[in-house]
Design a protein around this motif. Structure first.
Motif, mmCIF file in Angstrom:
data_model
loop_
_atom_site.group_PDB
_atom_site.id
_atom_site.type_symbol
_atom_site.label_atom_id
_atom_site.label_comp_id
_atom_site.label_asym_id
_atom_site.label_seq_id
_atom_site.Cartn_x
_atom_site.Cartn_y
_atom_site.Cartn_z
ATOM 1 N N ARG A 127 0.843 -1.199 0.000
ATOM 2 C CA ARG A 127 0.000 0.000 0.000
ATOM 3 C C ARG A 127 0.875 1.244 0.000
ATOM 4 N NH1 ARG A 127 -5.522 1.029 2.336
ATOM 5 N NH2 ARG A 127 -5.550 -1.084 1.661
ATOM 6 N N GLY A 128 0.627 2.141 -0.912
ATOM 7 C CA GLY A 128 1.381 3.383 -0.986
ATOM 8 C C GLY A 128 2.727 3.246 -1.693
ATOM 9 N N MET A 129 3.024 2.043 -2.192
ATOM 10 C CA MET A 129 4.291 1.838 -2.901
ATOM 11 C C MET A 129 4.265 2.620 -4.208
ATOM 12 S SD MET A 129 5.967 -1.803 -4.157
ATOM 13 C CE MET A 129 5.738 -2.581 -2.573
ATOM 14 N N THR A 130 5.300 3.404 -4.437
ATOM 15 C CA THR A 130 5.377 4.160 -5.684
ATOM 16 C C THR A 130 5.852 3.238 -6.809
ATOM 17 O OG1 THR A 130 7.692 4.823 -5.457
ATOM 18 C CG2 THR A 130 6.021 6.238 -4.395
ATOM 19 N N PRO A 131 5.607 3.614 -8.054
ATOM 20 C CA PRO A 131 6.114 2.804 -9.168
ATOM 21 C C PRO A 131 7.637 2.622 -9.118
ATOM 22 C CG PRO A 131 4.397 4.250 -9.959
ATOM 23 C CD PRO A 131 4.680 4.651 -8.528
ATOM 24 N N ASP A 132 8.363 3.666 -8.740
ATOM 25 C CA ASP A 132 9.821 3.544 -8.646
ATOM 26 C C ASP A 132 10.228 2.553 -7.559
ATOM 27 O OD1 ASP A 132 10.277 5.295 -10.738
ATOM 28 O OD2 ASP A 132 10.603 7.022 -9.436
ATOM 29 N N GLN A 133 9.552 2.601 -6.425
ATOM 30 C CA GLN A 133 9.856 1.656 -5.343
ATOM 31 C C GLN A 133 9.558 0.226 -5.778
ATOM 32 O OE1 GLN A 133 7.275 3.455 -2.437
ATOM 33 N NE2 GLN A 133 9.006 4.310 -1.275
ATOM 34 N N ALA A 134 8.411 0.026 -6.405
ATOM 35 C CA ALA A 134 8.038 -1.316 -6.862
ATOM 36 C C ALA A 134 9.043 -1.839 -7.875
ATOM 37 C CB ALA A 134 6.630 -1.291 -7.470
ATOM 38 N N SER A 135 9.475 -0.967 -8.767
ATOM 39 C CA SER A 135 10.455 -1.356 -9.776
ATOM 40 C C SER A 135 11.768 -1.777 -9.128
ATOM 41 C CB SER A 135 10.690 -0.185 -10.744
ATOM 42 O OG SER A 135 11.669 -0.527 -11.689
ATOM 43 N N MET A 136 12.250 -0.991 -8.185
ATOM 44 C CA MET A 136 13.517 -1.312 -7.519
ATOM 45 C C MET A 136 13.421 -2.609 -6.719
ATOM 46 S SD MET A 136 15.089 2.352 -6.328
ATOM 47 C CE MET A 136 13.603 3.000 -5.580
ATOM 48 N N ILE A 137 12.308 -2.810 -6.024
ATOM 49 C CA ILE A 137 12.125 -4.018 -5.221
ATOM 50 C C ILE A 137 12.074 -5.251 -6.117
ATOM 51 C CG2 ILE A 137 10.479 -5.252 -3.760
ATOM 52 C CD1 ILE A 137 9.824 -2.472 -2.510
ATOM 53 N N ALA A 138 11.296 -5.190 -7.191
ATOM 54 C CA ALA A 138 11.172 -6.344 -8.096
ATOM 55 C C ALA A 138 12.502 -6.656 -8.769
ATOM 56 C CB ALA A 138 10.090 -6.081 -9.138
ATOM 57 N N THR A 139 13.231 -5.631 -9.181
ATOM 58 C CA THR A 139 14.524 -5.840 -9.823
ATOM 59 C C THR A 139 15.503 -6.482 -8.845
ATOM 60 O OG1 THR A 139 14.141 -3.952 -11.273
ATOM 61 C CG2 THR A 139 16.412 -4.707 -11.075
ATOM 62 N N ALA A 140 15.537 -5.992 -7.617
ATOM 63 C CA ALA A 140 16.433 -6.551 -6.596
ATOM 64 C C ALA A 140 16.050 -7.989 -6.246
ATOM 65 C CB ALA A 140 16.413 -5.674 -5.347
ATOM 66 N N ASP A 141 14.744 -8.255 -6.085
ATOM 67 C CA ASP A 141 14.286 -9.617 -5.784
ATOM 68 C C ASP A 141 14.700 -10.584 -6.886
ATOM 69 O OD1 ASP A 141 13.145 -8.728 -3.430
ATOM 70 O OD2 ASP A 141 11.069 -8.853 -4.160
ATOM 71 N N CYS A 142 14.525 -10.161 -8.125
ATOM 72 C CA CYS A 142 14.886 -10.990 -9.272
ATOM 73 C C CYS A 142 16.390 -11.266 -9.276
ATOM 74 C CB CYS A 142 14.467 -10.296 -10.567
ATOM 75 S SG CYS A 142 14.986 -11.129 -12.075
ATOM 76 N N ALA A 143 17.190 -10.238 -9.072
ATOM 77 C CA ALA A 143 18.645 -10.409 -9.075
ATOM 78 C C ALA A 143 19.078 -11.344 -7.955
ATOM 79 C CB ALA A 143 19.327 -9.049 -8.933
ATOM 80 N N ASN A 144 18.467 -11.218 -6.793
ATOM 81 C CA ASN A 144 18.796 -12.115 -5.678
ATOM 82 C C ASN A 144 18.395 -13.554 -5.981
ATOM 83 O OD1 ASN A 144 19.942 -10.092 -4.098
ATOM 84 N ND2 ASN A 144 17.988 -9.578 -3.135
ATOM 85 N N GLN A 145 17.262 -13.750 -6.633
ATOM 86 C CA GLN A 145 16.830 -15.101 -7.021
ATOM 87 C C GLN A 145 17.796 -15.714 -8.017
ATOM 88 O OE1 GLN A 145 14.562 -15.991 -4.500
ATOM 89 N NE2 GLN A 145 13.896 -17.249 -6.182
#
Length: 110
Positions: free
Chosen positions: A83-101
């Motif tokens: 909730r309240g996550m900005t598009p930039d925050q979501a993008s950074m989180i998804a990119t980091a999660d993917c890289a860690n996976q």
């Protein structure tokens, strides 16, 4: 400005149906998943429901691994923590999660 450009690029990508033989998958492309996460966060901010987001993803992503990755992004963005996550925050989180996976299998093989 960045958000507008990313949204426009993603909209063009989402509007093009995947080709049968030469379809590319996004599940292993961290930057693409980050862009999609940003778009999903934008949808939420503009009052699109989770069901609408899942339907949109189902319409354009037919590959099972892509759908799993994108559905996971939708779940995360539409969770109470998202909730309240900005598009930039979501993008950074998804990119980091993917890289860690992607690092996990490489580290396990050593």
């Amino acid at each position: 400005m960045k958000r507008v450009v990313v949204s426009a690029v993603l909209a063009v990508c989402l509007a093009q149906p995947a080709m049968e033989a030469a379809a590319q998958t996004v599940s292993d492309n961290c930057s693409a998943l980050g862009d999609i996460a940003g778009q999903v966060a934008s949808w939420r901010l503009h009052k699109k429901t989770k069901t609408q987001a899942l339907d949109q993803a189902a319409k354009y992503y037919k590959d099972d691994s892509d759908r799993q990755a994108i559905d996971a992004i939708i779940d995360k963005v539409y969770s109470p923590a998202g909730r309240g996550m900005t598009p930039d925050q979501a993008s950074m989180i998804a990119t980091a999660d993917c890289a860690n996976q992607q690092k996990k299998p490489a580290a396990a093989g050593q």
